[in-house]
Motif scaffolding. Structure first.
Motif, PDB file in Angstrom:
ATOM      1  N   GLY A   1      -0.862  10.411   0.321  1.00 30.53           N
ATOM      2  CA  GLY A   1      -0.062   9.520  -0.508  1.00 30.53           C
ATOM      3  C   GLY A   1      -0.428   8.067  -0.422  1.00 30.53           C
ATOM      4  O   GLY A   1       0.440   7.205  -0.389  1.00 30.53           O
ATOM      5  N   GLY A   2      -1.731   7.794  -0.367  1.00 32.09           N
ATOM      6  CA  GLY A   2      -2.156   6.401  -0.349  1.00 32.09           C
ATOM      7  C   GLY A   2      -1.823   5.708   0.955  1.00 32.09           C
ATOM      8  O   GLY A   2      -1.722   4.483   1.009  1.00 32.09           O
ATOM      9  N   GLY A   3      -1.679   6.495   2.009  1.00 33.58           N
ATOM     10  CA  GLY A   3      -1.478   5.886   3.312  1.00 33.58           C
ATOM     11  C   GLY A   3      -0.031   5.582   3.652  1.00 33.58           C
ATOM     12  O   GLY A   3       0.248   4.961   4.664  1.00 33.58           O
ATOM     13  N   CYS A   4       0.885   5.992   2.786  1.00 30.20           N
ATOM     14  CA  CYS A   4       2.266   5.631   3.063  1.00 30.20           C
ATOM     15  C   CYS A   4       2.866   6.480   4.170  1.00 30.20           C
ATOM     16  O   CYS A   4       3.893   6.125   4.730  1.00 30.20           O
ATOM     17  CB  CYS A   4       3.117   5.748   1.804  1.00 30.20           C
ATOM     18  N   GLY A   5       2.213   7.587   4.509  1.00 30.37           N
ATOM     19  CA  GLY A   5       2.722   8.397   5.600  1.00 30.37           C
ATOM     20  C   GLY A   5       4.036   9.075   5.288  1.00 30.37           C
ATOM     21  O   GLY A   5       4.789   9.443   6.155  1.00 30.37           O
ATOM     22  N   CYS A   6       4.320   9.205   3.990  1.00 24.77           N
ATOM     23  CA  CYS A   6       5.634   9.755   3.625  1.00 24.77           C
ATOM     24  C   CYS A   6       5.528  11.150   3.043  1.00 24.77           C
ATOM     25  O   CYS A   6       6.523  11.723   2.621  1.00 24.77           O
ATOM     26  CB  CYS A   6       6.309   8.827   2.627  1.00 24.77           C
TER      27      CYS A   6
ATOM     28  N   MET B   1       7.033   5.593   5.556  1.00 20.94           N
ATOM     29  CA  MET B   1       7.069   4.449   4.632  1.00 20.94           C
ATOM     30  C   MET B   1       7.264   4.968   3.220  1.00 20.94           C
ATOM     31  O   MET B   1       6.490   5.821   2.791  1.00 20.94           O
ATOM     32  CB  MET B   1       5.775   3.665   4.721  1.00 20.94           C
TER      33      MET B   1
ATOM     34  N   ARG C   1      -0.292   1.504   8.749  1.00 21.11           N
ATOM     35  CA  ARG C   1      -1.396   2.159   8.050  1.00 21.11           C
ATOM     36  C   ARG C   1      -1.959   1.350   6.892  1.00 21.11           C
ATOM     37  O   ARG C   1      -2.568   1.902   5.982  1.00 21.11           O
ATOM     38  CB  ARG C   1      -0.957   3.553   7.582  1.00 21.11           C
ATOM     39  N   GLY C   2      -1.750   0.061   6.926  1.00 19.06           N
ATOM     40  CA  GLY C   2      -2.252  -0.807   5.871  1.00 19.06           C
ATOM     41  C   GLY C   2      -3.760  -0.739   5.719  1.00 19.06           C
ATOM     42  O   GLY C   2      -4.283  -0.596   4.617  1.00 19.06           O
ATOM     43  N   TYR C   3      -4.477  -0.809   6.837  1.00 18.04           N
ATOM     44  CA  TYR C   3      -5.941  -0.750   6.774  1.00 18.04           C
ATOM     45  C   TYR C   3      -6.419   0.654   6.381  1.00 18.04           C
ATOM     46  O   TYR C   3      -7.354   0.816   5.617  1.00 18.04           O
ATOM     47  CB  TYR C   3      -6.557  -1.138   8.118  1.00 18.04           C
TER      48      TYR C   3
ATOM     49  N   ALA D   1      -5.038   2.687   4.475  1.00 18.86           N
ATOM     50  CA  ALA D   1      -4.740   2.993   3.071  1.00 18.86           C
ATOM     51  C   ALA D   1      -5.785   2.423   2.123  1.00 18.86           C
ATOM     52  O   ALA D   1      -5.790   2.769   0.949  1.00 18.86           O
ATOM     53  CB  ALA D   1      -3.366   2.439   2.710  1.00 18.86           C
TER      54      ALA D   1
ATOM     55  N   PRO E   1       3.446   4.957  11.098  1.00 20.61           N
ATOM     56  CA  PRO E   1       3.440   4.934   9.625  1.00 20.61           C
ATOM     57  C   PRO E   1       3.395   3.524   9.051  1.00 20.61           C
ATOM     58  O   PRO E   1       2.792   3.297   8.019  1.00 20.61           O
ATOM     59  CB  PRO E   1       4.745   5.633   9.246  1.00 20.61           C
TER      60      PRO E   1
ATOM     61  N   TRP F   1       0.810  -1.216   0.000  1.00 24.03           N
ATOM     62  CA  TRP F   1       0.000   0.000   0.000  1.00 24.03           C
ATOM     63  C   TRP F   1       0.851   1.276   0.000  1.00 24.03           C
ATOM     64  O   TRP F   1       0.304   2.379  -0.020  1.00 24.03           O
ATOM     65  CB  TRP F   1      -0.947   0.015   1.211  1.00 24.03           C
TER      66      TRP F   1
END
Lengths: 164, 68
Positions: free
Chosen positions: B62-67, A125, B24-26, B28, B21, A58
């Motif tokens: 950013g799609g949940g990547c936390g970046c 990430m 955050r799979g869920y 995203a 970070p 993801w």
């Protein structure tokens, strides 16, 4: 009153210390994703230059970082460069789907209990930690762009010149 | 003073927590978006990014990547 404030302070979660350049890489071990039953200890790679990369299906920039890291691994592997990809997905199907699109040849580890991510105190990430032959973290990368790839190649070349 | 201590205690008992970070799979997943229609929200976000040359401030960037 003071006792109450002290109790509240103690209830607060402890701040973890992020692994920074100059620190010894945490001595972690985890099962390998593609070799069920085999556990890899990071310490066993001592003597190599190792890039520990935290990735997930993801994570959008991981679609760039993973093939780039594989290219670097293929290029510098014979000289003692290793990549350890620590996966942070929650579902195995997502991992398979990602790896079917982005096939990589380096070591992949599972981190279901977050032990490795917590040991490194991952702040973004993807995050990558370039470790020298003596086990010292020399460079840390948060996020991944083409600029990161360029810098990383230079850093790897520099560290590979250092003797074990 | 006691009231302040009680408020501090209540704040400490809050169920809110920070999601790391790497966890955050869920979050995203498209169906976890705050908008009722994730597809439209994504299209609008993309338009906003392009028009304003800026991004961020969404629930998970950013799609949940936390970046970002």
């Amino acid at each position: 009153m003071r006792k109450l404030l002290l109790a509240l302070t103690l209830l607060m979660p402890p701040a973890a210390l992020a692994v920074a350049p100059g620190a010894l890489a945490p001595d972690v071990k985890a099962p390998q994703l593609r070799q069920p039953g085999q556990v890899l200890a990071l310490k066993s790679l001592r003597g190599n230059v190792v890039y520990v990369d935290f990735w997930a299906s993801w994570c959008v920039p991981c679609r760039l970082s993973m093939p780039t890291l594989d290219t670097l691994y293929r290029k510098y592997g014979e000289r003692g460069f290793r990549v350890v990809g620590v996966n942070k997905d929650v579902a195995g199907d997502d991992i398979d789907r990602f790896l079917n699109r982005v096939n990589v040849t380096f070591i992949l580890l599972a981190d279901k209990d977050d032990a490795i991510a917590k040991a490194f105190d991952v702040q973004a990430m993807p995050s990558g930690y370039l470790v020298d032959r003596k086990g010292i973290v020399r460079f840390v990368h948060h996020g991944f762009t083409e600029l990161t790839a360029r810098d990383l190649a230079k850093e790897i070349e520099g560290l590979l010149k250092d003797p074990a | 003073m006691k009231r302040a201590a009680a408020l501090a205690l209540l704040a400490a008992l809050s169920a809110c927590t920070t999601v790391a970070p790497y966890q955050r799979g869920y979050l995203a997943r498209p169906d976890m978006a705050l908008g009722a229609d994730p597809g439209t929200t994504r299209a609008l976000d993309k338009t906003f990014d392009a028009k304003e040359a800026a991004r961020g401030g969404a629930s998970v960037g950013g799609g949940g990547c936390g970046c970002n």
